[in-house]
Write an enzyme that holds these catalytic residues in place. Structure first.
Site, PDB file in Angstrom:
ATOM      1  N   ASN A 121      -5.645  -0.702  -5.405  1.00  0.00           N
ATOM      2  CA  ASN A 121      -4.614  -0.166  -6.177  1.00  0.00           C
ATOM      3  C   ASN A 121      -3.478  -0.854  -6.034  1.00  0.00           C
ATOM      4  O   ASN A 121      -3.037  -1.549  -5.461  1.00  0.00           O
ATOM      5  CB  ASN A 121      -4.334   1.439  -5.315  1.00  0.00           C
ATOM      6  CG  ASN A 121      -3.312   1.282  -4.392  1.00  0.00           C
ATOM      7  OD1 ASN A 121      -1.861   1.382  -4.590  1.00  0.00           O
ATOM      8  ND2 ASN A 121      -3.513   0.785  -2.945  1.00  0.00           N
ATOM      9  N   PHE A 125       4.164   3.628  -5.402  1.00  0.00           N
ATOM     10  CA  PHE A 125       4.932   4.783  -4.907  1.00  0.00           C
ATOM     11  C   PHE A 125       5.124   5.922  -6.036  1.00  0.00           C
ATOM     12  O   PHE A 125       6.300   6.239  -6.130  1.00  0.00           O
ATOM     13  CB  PHE A 125       6.346   4.126  -4.233  1.00  0.00           C
ATOM     14  CG  PHE A 125       6.195   3.671  -2.992  1.00  0.00           C
ATOM     15  CD1 PHE A 125       5.184   3.559  -2.417  1.00  0.00           C
ATOM     16  CD2 PHE A 125       7.028   3.068  -2.537  1.00  0.00           C
ATOM     17  CE1 PHE A 125       4.806   2.485  -1.228  1.00  0.00           C
ATOM     18  CE2 PHE A 125       7.413   2.153  -1.258  1.00  0.00           C
ATOM     19  CZ  PHE A 125       5.956   2.173  -0.590  1.00  0.00           C
ATOM     20  N   SER A 190       3.792  -1.906   1.668  1.00  0.00           N
ATOM     21  CA  SER A 190       2.983  -1.974   0.348  1.00  0.00           C
ATOM     22  C   SER A 190       3.452  -3.217  -0.435  1.00  0.00           C
ATOM     23  O   SER A 190       4.524  -3.502  -0.713  1.00  0.00           O
ATOM     24  CB  SER A 190       3.462  -0.848  -0.454  1.00  0.00           C
ATOM     25  OG  SER A 190       3.035  -0.679  -1.808  1.00  0.00           O
ATOM     26  N   ASN A 192       2.810  -3.294  -3.499  1.00  0.00           N
ATOM     27  CA  ASN A 192       3.002  -2.885  -5.005  1.00  0.00           C
ATOM     28  C   ASN A 192       4.248  -2.376  -5.601  1.00  0.00           C
ATOM     29  O   ASN A 192       4.403  -1.759  -6.808  1.00  0.00           O
ATOM     30  CB  ASN A 192       1.992  -1.483  -5.188  1.00  0.00           C
ATOM     31  CG  ASN A 192       0.559  -1.746  -5.025  1.00  0.00           C
ATOM     32  OD1 ASN A 192      -0.004  -2.796  -5.372  1.00  0.00           O
ATOM     33  ND2 ASN A 192       0.159  -1.118  -3.997  1.00  0.00           N
ATOM     34  N   THR A 193       5.380  -2.557  -4.725  1.00  0.00           N
ATOM     35  CA  THR A 193       6.576  -2.270  -4.902  1.00  0.00           C
ATOM     36  C   THR A 193       7.654  -3.717  -4.991  1.00  0.00           C
ATOM     37  O   THR A 193       7.345  -4.375  -3.802  1.00  0.00           O
ATOM     38  CB  THR A 193       7.459  -1.233  -4.069  1.00  0.00           C
ATOM     39  OG1 THR A 193       6.812  -0.156  -4.295  1.00  0.00           O
ATOM     40  CG2 THR A 193       8.964  -1.350  -4.485  1.00  0.00           C
ATOM     41  N   LYS A 228       4.889   1.002   9.607  1.00  0.00           N
ATOM     42  CA  LYS A 228       3.505   0.543   8.849  1.00  0.00           C
ATOM     43  C   LYS A 228       3.551  -1.101   8.602  1.00  0.00           C
ATOM     44  O   LYS A 228       4.211  -1.320   7.551  1.00  0.00           O
ATOM     45  CB  LYS A 228       3.056   1.265   7.964  1.00  0.00           C
ATOM     46  CG  LYS A 228       1.729   1.286   7.290  1.00  0.00           C
ATOM     47  CD  LYS A 228       1.294   2.441   6.171  1.00  0.00           C
ATOM     48  CE  LYS A 228      -0.155   2.287   5.920  1.00  0.00           C
ATOM     49  NZ  LYS A 228      -0.743   3.384   5.185  1.00  0.00           N
ATOM     50  N   ASN A 257      -1.876  -1.581   6.563  1.00  0.00           N
ATOM     51  CA  ASN A 257      -1.854  -1.137   5.146  1.00  0.00           C
ATOM     52  C   ASN A 257      -2.820  -2.247   4.316  1.00  0.00           C
ATOM     53  O   ASN A 257      -3.637  -2.657   4.864  1.00  0.00           O
ATOM     54  CB  ASN A 257      -0.248  -1.542   4.466  1.00  0.00           C
ATOM     55  CG  ASN A 257       0.051  -0.674   3.582  1.00  0.00           C
ATOM     56  OD1 ASN A 257      -0.761  -0.246   2.597  1.00  0.00           O
ATOM     57  ND2 ASN A 257       1.476  -0.321   3.339  1.00  0.00           N
TER      58      ASN A 257
END
Length: 350
Positions: A121, A125, A190, A192-193, A228, A257
């Site tokens: 993925n 967010f 994460s 993805n940011t 996390k 994560n």
């Protein structure tokens, strides 16, 4: 009989869901869950819940009905807590939520890897923002939290917020959610940011956590804070995490994560390239997340709480995480591949 029916139900539903795109399948699944909550709540509880006091855990001063939780990302906006409580979870972590609503990354951004029982993925967010989440959680508290389920709040920064201003985003989310969640998860891991993982570096992370703790300790009663972390950290970085946790006095970590690694996948390099960037979750992550849990537990002499997540698809996977040093566990990808009946299987096994 009810257990057999429940198992058959998902075995029938799963092939239909997997014909749809992952995000459409998710939307359909939670829509069906919301309907089921209204028309057959007792049957849901009979099928999926295990009411056994021996499963209760007191961790961080919180009584969890059982040690299995739903990881952040499934119910980002706190819309389905009641239904999820009827599927057997002891706790649900909402979010990741950011101060201002945001669309996330362009679609497609979620990909199934059925042969590997995994997902990739790059959601970014996507969420409706703090105000919407606070409103829903406040309503849940006023009605009464279903089955005594514990609610965690996973918080992050907006994509447009520069890292030098990130602390203010986390503080805003912390203050807004404080009266409505039982614990906090600080998401700086994460993939993805853009540049978010830079906040895992020692100095910026200490600044962030110390600032949050200042706000936390200013309250009449503080709330547990968990960090996390990514599975891609080196041993040296993990030792830094142990030092930071002890220095800032947060309660512990959520390990781990999603990973940037593509090791152990059966996909060809061209297929992996076609999917593109994103965090990998599911079975291929199981071994590494367990390694991180064991490393943290051993090197810290189990001096803080560890919430284990990554590749849990069976009772044996759950036991592995607990044996490595996890106090509680979370599932996500396994929930999608194995269905809600997996939760009951794990609880019965425990």
């Amino acid at each position: 009989m009810p257990r057999i029916k429940a198992t058959r139900m998902y075995s029938i539903l799963k092939p239909v869901l997997f014909l749809l795109s992952p995000e459409r399948a998710h939307s359909l699944s939670v829509w069906l869950l919301d309907i089921a909550v209204k028309v057959m709540p007792r049957l849901l509880r009979t099928w999926y819940c295990v009411e056994d006091k021996t499963l209760q855990r007191t961790v961080m001063g919180i009584q969890f009905p059982n040690p299995i939780g739903l990881a952040a990302g499934f119910d980002k906006d706190g819309k389905h807590i009641e239904g999820l409580s009827m599927l057997g979870f002891g706790f649900v972590e909402v979010g990741t939520v950011t101060p201002i609503s945001q669309e996330g990354n362009p679609k497609p951004r979620l990909f199934r890897l059925p042969a590997d029982r995994a997902l990739i993925n790059r959601m970014g967010f996507n969420n409706e923002g703090l105000d919407a989440l606070v409103g829903r959680l406040k309503a849940i508290r006023e009605r009464g939290v279903p089955r005594g389920i514990v609610i965690g709040g996973n918080i992050g920064k907006n994509k447009v917020t520069l890292n030098e201003n990130a602390v203010s985003d986390y503080v805003s989310a912390f203050e807004a959610l404080f009266d409505h969640v039982d614990y906090f998860a600080i998401n700086v891991s994460s993939p993805n940011t853009p540049n978010l993982r830079d906040l895992q570096e020692k100095e910026p992370l200490k600044v962030l956590l110390n600032t949050l703790q200042q706000h936390n300790f200013a309250k009449p009663t503080s709330k547990p804070i968990l960090l996390k972390i990514a599975p891609d950290l080196t041993d040296t970085q993990l030792l830094d995490i142990i030092e930071i946790i002890n220095e800032t006095q947060i309660q512990g970590v959520i390990a781990t994560n999603t990973t940037l690694s593509r090791e152990k996948l059966t996909l060809s390099s061209s297929e992996i390239e076609t999917i593109g960037n994103g965090g990998l979750s599911g079975k291929p992550l199981r071994e590494r997340s367990t390694e991180v849990i064991r490393f943290l537990a051993e090197k810290s002499n189990k001096s803080f709480v560890i919430m284990g997540v990554g590749g849990i698809h069976s009772p044996n996977d759950a036991r592995e995480k607990l044996a490595a040093g996890a106090d509680l566990i979370q599932i996500y990808t396994g929930f999608i591949y194995e269905g809600p009946g997996m939760i009951k299987k794990i609880l019965k096994n425990l």
